[in-house]
Scaffold this motif. Structure first.
Motif, PDB file in Angstrom:
ATOM      1  N   MET A   1       0.847  -1.174   0.000  1.00 15.41           N
ATOM      2  CA  MET A   1       0.000   0.000   0.000  1.00 15.41           C
ATOM      3  C   MET A   1       0.894   1.240   0.000  1.00 15.41           C
ATOM      4  SD  MET A   1      -2.999  -1.109  -0.022  1.00 15.41           S
ATOM      5  CE  MET A   1      -4.497  -1.123   0.881  1.00 15.41           C
ATOM      6  N   THR A   2       0.514   2.215  -0.807  1.00 17.63           N
ATOM      7  CA  THR A   2       1.242   3.467  -0.864  1.00 17.63           C
ATOM      8  C   THR A   2       0.252   4.572  -1.237  1.00 17.63           C
ATOM      9  OG1 THR A   2       3.176   4.579  -1.780  1.00 17.63           O
ATOM     10  CG2 THR A   2       1.932   3.195  -3.277  1.00 17.63           C
ATOM     11  N   PRO A   3       0.439   5.782  -0.714  1.00 18.96           N
ATOM     12  CA  PRO A   3      -0.504   6.856  -1.049  1.00 18.96           C
ATOM     13  C   PRO A   3      -0.381   7.241  -2.520  1.00 18.96           C
ATOM     14  CG  PRO A   3       1.322   7.695   0.262  1.00 18.96           C
ATOM     15  CD  PRO A   3       1.476   6.205   0.205  1.00 18.96           C
ATOM     16  N   SER A   4      -1.501   7.664  -3.094  1.00 15.58           N
ATOM     17  CA  SER A   4      -1.508   7.964  -4.524  1.00 15.58           C
ATOM     18  C   SER A   4      -0.959   9.362  -4.818  1.00 15.58           C
ATOM     19  CB  SER A   4      -2.920   7.829  -5.076  1.00 15.58           C
ATOM     20  OG  SER A   4      -3.786   8.701  -4.398  1.00 15.58           O
ATOM     21  N   TYR A   5      -1.438  10.373  -4.185  1.00 14.85           N
ATOM     22  CA  TYR A   5      -0.990  11.755  -4.399  1.00 14.85           C
ATOM     23  C   TYR A   5      -0.817  12.107  -5.871  1.00 14.85           C
ATOM     24  CZ  TYR A   5      -0.061  11.524   0.599  1.00 14.85           C
ATOM     25  OH  TYR A   5      -0.170  11.348   1.940  1.00 14.85           O
ATOM     26  N   CYS A   6      -1.798  11.777  -6.678  1.00 20.96           N
ATOM     27  CA  CYS A   6      -1.780  12.215  -8.067  1.00 20.96           C
ATOM     28  C   CYS A   6      -3.182  12.709  -8.396  1.00 20.96           C
ATOM     29  CB  CYS A   6      -1.333  11.104  -9.017  1.00 20.96           C
ATOM     30  SG  CYS A   6      -2.483   9.738  -9.189  1.00 20.96           S
ATOM     31  N   ARG A   7      -3.248  13.649  -9.307  1.00 22.03           N
ATOM     32  CA  ARG A   7      -4.543  14.223  -9.661  1.00 22.03           C
ATOM     33  C   ARG A   7      -5.056  13.560 -10.935  1.00 22.03           C
ATOM     34  NH1 ARG A   7      -5.296  19.636  -7.071  1.00 22.03           N
ATOM     35  NH2 ARG A   7      -3.505  19.768  -5.686  1.00 22.03           N
ATOM     36  N   LEU A   8      -6.191  12.932 -10.807  1.00 17.17           N
ATOM     37  CA  LEU A   8      -6.829  12.309 -11.957  1.00 17.17           C
ATOM     38  C   LEU A   8      -7.985  13.189 -12.400  1.00 17.17           C
ATOM     39  CD1 LEU A   8      -6.879   8.619 -10.694  1.00 17.17           C
ATOM     40  CD2 LEU A   8      -5.161   9.742 -12.107  1.00 17.17           C
ATOM     41  N   ILE A   9      -8.244  13.200 -13.682  1.00 15.87           N
ATOM     42  CA  ILE A   9      -9.260  14.080 -14.245  1.00 15.87           C
ATOM     43  C   ILE A   9     -10.468  13.249 -14.653  1.00 15.87           C
ATOM     44  CG2 ILE A   9      -9.754  15.723 -16.098  1.00 15.87           C
ATOM     45  CD1 ILE A   9      -6.666  16.214 -16.176  1.00 15.87           C
ATOM     46  N   THR A  10     -11.660  13.710 -14.230  1.00 22.84           N
ATOM     47  CA  THR A  10     -12.899  13.025 -14.588  1.00 22.84           C
ATOM     48  C   THR A  10     -13.032  12.979 -16.102  1.00 22.84           C
ATOM     49  OG1 THR A  10     -13.915  13.879 -12.581  1.00 22.84           O
ATOM     50  CG2 THR A  10     -15.408  13.042 -14.250  1.00 22.84           C
ATOM     51  N   GLY A  11     -13.442  11.822 -16.609  1.00 22.18           N
ATOM     52  CA  GLY A  11     -13.638  11.660 -18.047  1.00 22.18           C
ATOM     53  C   GLY A  11     -12.395  11.160 -18.770  1.00 22.18           C
ATOM     54  N   GLN A  12     -11.250  11.170 -18.126  1.00 24.90           N
ATOM     55  CA  GLN A  12     -10.018  10.652 -18.732  1.00 24.90           C
ATOM     56  C   GLN A  12      -9.908   9.163 -18.435  1.00 24.90           C
ATOM     57  OE1 GLN A  12      -7.165  12.240 -20.149  1.00 24.90           O
ATOM     58  NE2 GLN A  12      -8.116  14.257 -20.283  1.00 24.90           N
ATOM     59  N   ARG A  13      -9.174   8.457 -19.259  1.00 27.39           N
ATOM     60  CA  ARG A  13      -8.916   7.042 -19.025  1.00 27.39           C
ATOM     61  C   ARG A  13      -7.466   6.882 -18.582  1.00 27.39           C
ATOM     62  NH1 ARG A  13     -12.035   3.377 -23.375  1.00 27.39           N
ATOM     63  NH2 ARG A  13     -14.046   4.365 -23.099  1.00 27.39           N
ATOM     64  N   TYR A  14      -7.274   5.939 -17.646  1.00 24.99           N
ATOM     65  CA  TYR A  14      -5.943   5.691 -17.105  1.00 24.99           C
ATOM     66  C   TYR A  14      -5.671   4.200 -17.099  1.00 24.99           C
ATOM     67  CZ  TYR A  14      -6.388  10.480 -15.501  1.00 24.99           C
ATOM     68  OH  TYR A  14      -6.562  11.830 -15.450  1.00 24.99           O
ATOM     69  N   SER A  15      -4.406   3.855 -17.171  1.00 28.25           N
ATOM     70  CA  SER A  15      -4.013   2.457 -17.058  1.00 28.25           C
ATOM     71  C   SER A  15      -2.960   2.326 -15.967  1.00 28.25           C
ATOM     72  CB  SER A  15      -3.452   1.937 -18.390  1.00 28.25           C
ATOM     73  OG  SER A  15      -2.283   2.650 -18.738  1.00 28.25           O
ATOM     74  N   VAL A  16      -2.929   1.171 -15.336  1.00 24.68           N
ATOM     75  CA  VAL A  16      -1.928   0.869 -14.329  1.00 24.68           C
ATOM     76  C   VAL A  16      -1.006  -0.169 -14.931  1.00 24.68           C
ATOM     77  CG1 VAL A  16      -1.511  -0.109 -12.044  1.00 24.68           C
ATOM     78  CG2 VAL A  16      -3.460   1.410 -12.410  1.00 24.68           C
ATOM     79  N   GLN A  17       0.302   0.072 -14.819  1.00 26.81           N
ATOM     80  CA  GLN A  17       1.261  -0.855 -15.393  1.00 26.81           C
ATOM     81  C   GLN A  17       2.362  -1.160 -14.399  1.00 26.81           C
ATOM     82  OE1 GLN A  17       2.380   1.005 -19.078  1.00 26.81           O
ATOM     83  NE2 GLN A  17       0.378   0.616 -19.976  1.00 26.81           N
ATOM     84  N   CYS A  18       2.858  -2.378 -14.470  1.00 31.82           N
ATOM     85  CA  CYS A  18       3.960  -2.818 -13.630  1.00 31.82           C
ATOM     86  C   CYS A  18       4.732  -3.846 -14.444  1.00 31.82           C
ATOM     87  CB  CYS A  18       3.442  -3.415 -12.328  1.00 31.82           C
ATOM     88  SG  CYS A  18       4.751  -3.996 -11.247  1.00 31.82           S
ATOM     89  N   GLY A  19       5.965  -3.520 -14.806  1.00 26.98           N
ATOM     90  CA  GLY A  19       6.760  -4.359 -15.696  1.00 26.98           C
ATOM     91  C   GLY A  19       6.923  -5.795 -15.239  1.00 26.98           C
ATOM     92  N   LYS A  20       7.000  -6.039 -13.924  1.00 31.87           N
ATOM     93  CA  LYS A  20       7.226  -7.391 -13.419  1.00 31.87           C
ATOM     94  C   LYS A  20       5.927  -8.152 -13.145  1.00 31.87           C
ATOM     95  CE  LYS A  20      11.649  -6.302 -11.330  1.00 31.87           C
ATOM     96  NZ  LYS A  20      12.494  -6.408 -10.165  1.00 31.87           N
ATOM     97  N   ALA A  21       4.807  -7.493 -13.358  1.00 36.40           N
ATOM     98  CA  ALA A  21       3.523  -8.100 -12.989  1.00 36.40           C
ATOM     99  C   ALA A  21       3.175  -9.289 -13.867  1.00 36.40           C
ATOM    100  CB  ALA A  21       2.406  -7.072 -13.066  1.00 36.40           C
ATOM    101  N   GLN A  22       2.648 -10.323 -13.221  1.00 39.81           N
ATOM    102  CA  GLN A  22       2.088 -11.447 -13.958  1.00 39.81           C
ATOM    103  C   GLN A  22       0.683 -11.078 -14.422  1.00 39.81           C
ATOM    104  OE1 GLN A  22       2.398 -14.445 -10.903  1.00 39.81           O
ATOM    105  NE2 GLN A  22       4.264 -15.273 -11.806  1.00 39.81           N
ATOM    106  N   LYS A  23       0.048 -10.216 -13.624  1.00 39.83           N
ATOM    107  CA  LYS A  23      -1.325  -9.839 -13.948  1.00 39.83           C
ATOM    108  C   LYS A  23      -1.662  -8.517 -13.255  1.00 39.83           C
ATOM    109  CE  LYS A  23      -5.829 -11.935 -14.309  1.00 39.83           C
ATOM    110  NZ  LYS A  23      -6.596 -13.135 -14.116  1.00 39.83           N
ATOM    111  N   VAL A  24      -2.336  -7.625 -13.963  1.00 39.67           N
ATOM    112  CA  VAL A  24      -2.908  -6.412 -13.388  1.00 39.67           C
ATOM    113  C   VAL A  24      -4.387  -6.487 -13.683  1.00 39.67           C
ATOM    114  CG1 VAL A  24      -3.001  -3.887 -13.457  1.00 39.67           C
ATOM    115  CG2 VAL A  24      -0.803  -5.048 -13.756  1.00 39.67           C
ATOM    116  N   GLN A  25      -5.194  -6.378 -12.634  1.00 35.89           N
ATOM    117  CA  GLN A  25      -6.633  -6.466 -12.862  1.00 35.89           C
ATOM    118  C   GLN A  25      -7.367  -5.435 -12.038  1.00 35.89           C
ATOM    119  OE1 GLN A  25      -7.730 -10.503 -12.015  1.00 35.89           O
ATOM    120  NE2 GLN A  25      -7.423 -10.283  -9.855  1.00 35.89           N
ATOM    121  N   PRO A  26      -8.487  -4.954 -12.481  1.00 33.71           N
ATOM    122  CA  PRO A  26      -9.067  -5.154 -13.803  1.00 33.71           C
ATOM    123  C   PRO A  26      -8.246  -4.410 -14.860  1.00 33.71           C
ATOM    124  CG  PRO A  26     -10.314  -3.498 -12.636  1.00 33.71           C
ATOM    125  CD  PRO A  26      -9.285  -4.021 -11.679  1.00 33.71           C
ATOM    126  N   GLU A  27      -8.481  -4.744 -16.136  1.00 36.91           N
ATOM    127  CA  GLU A  27      -7.762  -4.054 -17.202  1.00 36.91           C
ATOM    128  C   GLU A  27      -8.162  -2.592 -17.255  1.00 36.91           C
ATOM    129  OE1 GLU A  27      -7.862  -5.937 -21.031  1.00 36.91           O
ATOM    130  OE2 GLU A  27      -7.469  -7.899 -20.173  1.00 36.91           O
TER     131      GLU A  27
END
Length: 177
Positions: A1-27
């Motif tokens: 767990m880590t704090p996010s401290y980033c500003r996301l904008i309503t209506g925008q799409r974002y993705s979460v990525q992690c190079g070593k991940a076997q799986k990130v869900q949901p897409e």
């Protein structure tokens, strides 16, 4: 767990990525702007066993990094190595081995749901439920664990299943999953 401290904008799409991940869900997921003080994580990242560090990145729809965090997992690996394998213990001993962590981490709503379900399953009776329900959260958790452990393997096993069902994150933290 880590704090996010980033500003996301309503209506925008974002993705979460992690190079070593076997799986990130949901897409894909909508971010809830009204999270409140207690909320579940939006994304789950599954890493290979013994991963010591990973970088998690949130990217906007133009593939620009809006948040990036290096996660050091070496401490969690060491703490797991120093613990006995919980599955090799009896259900009563498994509950006892996680008792203090359970007392510190369980929420009052989860405790109340556990009491209701244990009553419905005839693991505890009305008098036992009422005596536990009037206590502070910490005393409620201690009393519940101790009461159920004394009832044997079946009752202890049922409580472990309830913890898994009602609070997946707590179950994982306590190594009960």
């Amino acid at each position: 767990m880590t704090p996010s401290y980033c500003r996301l904008i309503t209506g925008q799409r974002y993705s979460v990525q992690c190079g070593k991940a076997q799986k990130v869900q949901p897409e894909r997921a909508e971010f809830d702007l009204d999270l409140g003080p207690d909320y579940l994580p939006t994304f789950e990242i599954r890493l290979p066993i013994n991963t010591e560090e990973a970088t998690v990145t949130v990217r906007d729809q133009k593939d620009k990094d809006v948040w990036k965090h290096d996660v050091d997992l070496s401490d969690s690996l060491q703490s797991k190595e120093n613990q006995p394998e919980p599955r090799s213990l009896s259900p009563e001993k498994r509950l006892f081995s996680v008792r203090s962590q359970f007392v510190d981490a369980v929420s009052d709503p989860v405790l109340n749901k556990m009491l209701d379900q244990l009553l419905q399953q005839d693991i505890i009776n009305d008098e036992e439920k009422d005596s536990v329900a009037t206590k502070t959260k910490a005393d409620k958790a201690r009393t519940l664990i101790d009461m159920v452990r004394k009832k044997g393997a079946r009752a202890s096993s049922d409580v472990i299943k309830l913890i898994r069902k009602l609070d997946v994150h707590l179950s994982e933290k306590l190594h009960l999953s």
